[in-house]
Design an enzyme around this catalytic site. Sequence first.
Site, short mmCIF file in Angstrom:
data_model
loop_
_atom_site.label_atom_id
_atom_site.label_comp_id
_atom_site.label_asym_id
_atom_site.label_seq_id
_atom_site.Cartn_x
_atom_site.Cartn_y
_atom_site.Cartn_z
N TYR A 142 -20.88 7.81 9.36
CA TYR A 142 -20.92 8.42 8.04
C TYR A 142 -22.11 7.91 7.23
CZ TYR A 142 -16.21 10.05 8.90
OH TYR A 142 -15.12 10.68 9.43
N LYS A 189 -13.75 2.13 21.09
CA LYS A 189 -14.20 2.77 22.34
C LYS A 189 -15.16 1.77 22.99
CE LYS A 189 -14.51 6.39 25.12
NZ LYS A 189 -13.40 6.74 26.03
N ASP A 221 -9.24 7.31 22.89
CA ASP A 221 -8.67 8.46 23.61
C ASP A 221 -7.20 8.21 23.96
OD1 ASP A 221 -9.97 6.50 25.05
OD2 ASP A 221 -10.75 7.82 26.60
N ASP A 245 -10.46 8.65 10.66
CA ASP A 245 -10.42 9.97 10.03
C ASP A 245 -9.62 10.93 10.92
OD1 ASP A 245 -10.96 12.08 8.40
OD2 ASP A 245 -13.12 12.12 8.71
N ASP A 249 -5.37 12.31 10.58
CA ASP A 249 -5.01 13.73 10.48
C ASP A 249 -3.98 14.07 11.56
OD1 ASP A 249 -6.75 14.30 8.37
OD2 ASP A 249 -7.43 16.18 9.29
#
Length: 356
Positions: A142, A189, A221, A245, A249
């Site tokens: 970001y 990751k 994942d 983020d 959701d």
Amino acid sequence: MKKNILVIPGDGIGQEVTDWGKKVLEKIALKFNHQFDFDEALMGHVAIEATGNPLPDETLAKANASDAILFGAIGHIKYDNDPSAKVRPEQGLLKIRKELGLYANLRPIKLFDELLGASSIKPEILRGADILFFRELTGDVYFGEKKRSEDRKTASDLMIYSAYEVERIAIKAYEAAMKRNKKLCSVDKANVLESSRLWREVVQDVAKKYPEVETEHMFIDNAAMQLIKDPKRFDVVLTANLFGDILTDEASQIAGSMGMLASASVGDKIGFYEPIHGSAHDIAGKGIANPLASILSAALLLEISFGLKKEAEAIVNAVDQTLKQGWRSADIADYTTPIDKKVGTSAMGQKVLDNL
Ligand code: NAD
């Protein structure tokens, strides 16, 4: 208690739901004998329209002068359809997070029992799930360097973290885990990304200071899959900006809907409270948005910024009561909801106020 609260409704349904968060705070002030003074400011598309700037200086000055901020959402379809627009609503949100040093985003995911049927996940998988996400908020892709080649055919976003950024949010997450079930899952990751390898090293170091907390490291994942397969296995989840983020959701389905999830962004000074959802162009202006995420954000504001636990509980109980009475906004209604109990934003907000 006397406090200044800045309200930033923003765009789309942000304007519709934040009003109810504010009304609930006004009612709490009356009921518990506090004085909350409210001010309002622009951010996002509405601010661009009025001033050309998604975060006007006036908004930042008001934010710095406040004790806490209640925010709605930013975003407008115009910018989603024009990725090359130079001035964009989300720049306002990213800038205020950076300016106020809001590096930790807390997202509690808990299902109200009455909403077991509202999720697309089976009730027996959901019952009892209670997760507290810590999403890092001021680093990652970001804020890293963004590039486009001269021929515009290649692009890159730099995923960047410094050890101190990981350490400060890890400490906050471990402190929270100590007050909960003493389990922390750090999601990264690290098998592929160098920034994730740094993330894991720093979390491993911080973990040594909290030997009572059971630490698990999980790849993003796998975490995305486990969250839906067995949400009860998680207590505190600590993760980076982008992964957080997306995962939260996904986790909104554990709470029934995006319209149910509140969040708190904290750093070293002022707290910033907002629903996790965006401005929802598809339902904006229709009066059907669920105001409960904004109302629950107001509860987080009272508890975290002002230490008003009893008052925060009163709000959560009023929401619970409203759901027990069967009232549902469209996003949390299911086939068992009678038509006369399916209500819009204002009626839902008013029921919570009445119960309060
Ligand atoms: P969104 O969160 O706005 O909506 C996703 C889906 O959830 C939509 O179908 C929407 O109708 C539904 N939904 C969200 N909140 C709801 C509520 N309170 N009640 C009922 N249904 C609700 O995400 P999006 O559609 O991907 O993005 C729309 C705009 O919001 C974009 O411009 C995006 O950039 C912006 N956005 C802003 C924020 C923020 O301000 N923090 C976060 C995410 C997206």
